[in-house]
Design a protein around this motif. Structure first.
Motif, short mmCIF file in Angstrom:
data_model
loop_
_atom_site.label_atom_id
_atom_site.label_comp_id
_atom_site.label_asym_id
_atom_site.label_seq_id
_atom_site.Cartn_x
_atom_site.Cartn_y
_atom_site.Cartn_z
N PRO A 223 48.72 -81.28 7.32
CA PRO A 223 48.70 -80.06 8.12
C PRO A 223 47.29 -79.81 8.67
CG PRO A 223 49.81 -79.69 6.02
CD PRO A 223 49.16 -81.04 5.93
N ASP A 224 47.23 -79.07 9.78
CA ASP A 224 45.93 -78.74 10.36
C ASP A 224 45.94 -77.28 10.81
OD1 ASP A 224 47.28 -78.65 12.79
OD2 ASP A 224 46.54 -80.60 13.47
N ALA A 225 44.98 -76.91 11.64
CA ALA A 225 44.85 -75.51 12.05
C ALA A 225 46.04 -75.03 12.86
CB ALA A 225 43.56 -75.32 12.84
N THR A 226 46.82 -75.95 13.42
CA THR A 226 47.99 -75.56 14.22
C THR A 226 49.24 -75.39 13.38
OG1 THR A 226 48.76 -77.82 14.70
CG2 THR A 226 47.02 -76.89 16.13
N THR A 227 49.23 -75.83 12.13
CA THR A 227 50.42 -75.82 11.29
C THR A 227 50.81 -74.40 10.91
OG1 THR A 227 49.81 -77.98 10.39
CG2 THR A 227 51.45 -76.71 9.18
N VAL A 228 52.09 -74.13 11.00
CA VAL A 228 52.64 -72.82 10.64
C VAL A 228 53.56 -72.99 9.44
CG1 VAL A 228 54.03 -70.87 11.41
CG2 VAL A 228 52.49 -72.01 13.03
N PHE A 229 53.30 -72.23 8.38
CA PHE A 229 54.17 -72.19 7.20
C PHE A 229 54.72 -70.79 7.05
CE2 PHE A 229 51.53 -75.86 5.95
CZ PHE A 229 52.50 -76.73 5.50
N PRO A 230 55.88 -70.64 6.38
CA PRO A 230 56.75 -71.69 5.84
C PRO A 230 57.57 -72.36 6.93
CG PRO A 230 57.72 -69.53 5.48
CD PRO A 230 56.37 -69.28 6.09
N GLN A 231 58.11 -73.55 6.58
CA GLN A 231 58.97 -74.31 7.48
C GLN A 231 60.16 -74.83 6.69
OE1 GLN A 231 58.77 -75.10 10.79
NE2 GLN A 231 56.92 -73.86 11.11
N SER A 232 61.34 -74.86 7.34
CA SER A 232 62.55 -75.22 6.61
C SER A 232 63.39 -76.25 7.35
CB SER A 232 63.43 -73.98 6.37
OG SER A 232 62.78 -73.03 5.56
N MET A 233 64.05 -77.10 6.56
CA MET A 233 65.17 -77.90 7.03
C MET A 233 66.43 -77.25 6.49
SD MET A 233 66.12 -81.98 6.60
CE MET A 233 66.27 -82.03 4.81
N GLN A 234 67.38 -76.95 7.38
CA GLN A 234 68.64 -76.37 6.98
C GLN A 234 69.75 -77.41 7.13
OE1 GLN A 234 68.53 -72.69 9.50
NE2 GLN A 234 68.82 -71.67 7.52
N VAL A 235 70.62 -77.48 6.15
CA VAL A 235 71.71 -78.46 6.14
C VAL A 235 73.03 -77.70 6.03
CG1 VAL A 235 72.70 -80.47 5.00
CG2 VAL A 235 70.21 -80.17 5.05
N ASP A 236 73.88 -77.91 7.01
CA ASP A 236 75.19 -77.26 7.03
C ASP A 236 76.17 -78.00 6.13
OD1 ASP A 236 77.46 -75.84 7.62
OD2 ASP A 236 77.50 -76.34 9.75
N TYR A 237 76.15 -79.33 6.19
CA TYR A 237 77.02 -80.11 5.31
C TYR A 237 76.52 -81.53 5.19
CZ TYR A 237 79.29 -81.74 9.71
OH TYR A 237 79.55 -82.26 10.94
N VAL A 238 76.97 -82.18 4.11
CA VAL A 238 76.81 -83.62 3.90
C VAL A 238 78.20 -84.17 3.61
CG1 VAL A 238 75.77 -85.45 2.50
CG2 VAL A 238 74.49 -83.33 2.94
N ARG A 239 78.64 -85.18 4.40
CA ARG A 239 79.97 -85.75 4.21
C ARG A 239 79.89 -87.26 4.19
NH1 ARG A 239 82.79 -81.74 8.71
NH2 ARG A 239 82.59 -79.82 7.45
N VAL A 240 80.69 -87.85 3.31
CA VAL A 240 80.73 -89.30 3.18
C VAL A 240 82.18 -89.75 3.37
CG1 VAL A 240 80.26 -91.27 1.69
CG2 VAL A 240 78.78 -89.25 1.57
N TYR A 241 82.36 -90.73 4.21
CA TYR A 241 83.69 -91.27 4.52
C TYR A 241 83.75 -92.75 4.17
CZ TYR A 241 83.80 -87.13 7.60
OH TYR A 241 83.74 -85.86 8.11
N LYS A 242 84.95 -93.23 3.85
CA LYS A 242 85.17 -94.67 3.70
C LYS A 242 86.05 -95.16 4.84
CE LYS A 242 89.29 -94.56 0.75
NZ LYS A 242 89.91 -95.05 -0.50
N ARG A 243 85.89 -96.41 5.20
CA ARG A 243 86.70 -97.00 6.27
C ARG A 243 88.13 -97.14 5.80
NH1 ARG A 243 86.43 -97.40 11.58
NH2 ARG A 243 84.46 -98.54 11.70
N ASP A 244 89.08 -96.73 6.65
CA ASP A 244 90.50 -96.89 6.32
C ASP A 244 90.87 -98.37 6.23
OD1 ASP A 244 90.73 -94.16 6.43
OD2 ASP A 244 91.54 -94.12 8.47
N ALA A 245 91.74 -98.66 5.30
CA ALA A 245 92.18 -100.05 5.13
C ALA A 245 93.00 -100.50 6.32
CB ALA A 245 92.98 -100.16 3.84
#
Length: 283
Positions: free
Chosen positions: A261-283
């Protein structure tokens, strides 16, 4: 994001928004959150409903990496704590804070020991921070060192971002020999307008035997195949991307890639996650 050792910054990569000629602006169609991608079946998900992190799915990784991996192998400046995330209103929010002169905190969480996968579609809807010195990442690390230590057993970076370049994300594979013989390959996706802090975007990776594809809002921007990677731990061309990997979400502060970070950095900062999804390939 390497969890073990520094890798060089990704200079010289193609900016796909320009190179491909496709429209990568923020008005891309976001995948229907109620729809299952054609050819895939949902096998694991976290929608972040409720008010607490689901301990059956995630483990917090705490501290500064010391004594074995100080700075988490990348000269990162933050200490990971259990106090820098919230689950509320259907969102996971990971917040990086400045706690004093040169002191920073954030959160890192992993599915290690609770869920891992060999092949699949990994879909994460997220909104990113924007400021100098931030390094949000959504990535996958090997669950067993089948082919040797990092990066001989591989690493899959679904999405990384440098906070001072808020209109770009990149996807990377790490492979080759154990450090310092590790190598990497990857590409960037650059928006034609706006930034990844303006709205939520869907970052997806489709991983199949011998081929891995990266998407932003269903726009394919990179494909790597077994012709592009290798490991000194096996002669199998699919290796090291043919065994189980778990997922990691974190927001680093500083480190070799974004710089401090430097003089331009603004805190706090966030990453927001709406969802995490994992799929498998259909046979």
């Amino acid at each position: 994001m390497s969890s073990a050792f520094f890798r060089p910054a990704l200079f010289g990569l193609i900016l796909l928004g320009t190179a491909s000629g496709c429209d990568n602006s923020v008005d891309q169609v976001i995948p229907d959150p109620e729809a299952t991608p054609a050819g895939w079946s949902l096998v694991w998900a976290d929608e972040f409903d409720g008010t607490t992190l689901d301990g059956s799915k995630w483990t917090l990784q705490l501290g500064d990496g010391c004594p074995n991996l100080c700075g988490w192998g990348n000269n990162e400046l933050q200490v990971y704590t259990p106090d820098n995330y919230t689950v509320a209103d259907g969102l996971l929010t990971i917040t990086a804070r400045e706690e004093g002169e040169g002191a920073y905190t954030s959160t890192r969480m992993t599915t290690d020991g609770k869920a891992d996968w060999t092949y699949g579609r990994f879909e994460i809807k997220a909104k990113l921070p924007e400021t100098q010195g931030l390094w949000p990442a959504i990535w996958m690390f090997f669950s067993e060192d089948t082919y040797g230590g990092w990066a001989a057993s591989g690493e899959i970076d679904i999405m990384e971002n440098i906070g001072s370049r808020p209109d770009e994300v990149f996807g990377t594979l790490h492979y080759g020999a154990p450090f310092p013989g590790n190598v990497f390959s990857g590409d960037e996706f650059q928006l034609a307008a706006g930034t990844f802090a303006d709205d939520f975007f869907v970052f997806a990776l489709e991983w199949e035997e011998g081929e891995i594809r990266w998407y932003v809002n269903n726009v394919l921007y990179q494909t790597q195949t077994s012709d592009d990677w290798y490991t000194t731990g096996s002669d199998d061309p699919a290796a090291p991307f043919d065994h189980a990997f778990h997922m990691i979400l974190n927001v680093a502060v500083g480190g070799n890639l974004p710089g401090p970070p430097d003089a331009t950095t603004v805190f706090p900062q966030s990453m927001q996650v709406d969802y995490v999804r994992v799929y498998k390939r259909d046979a």
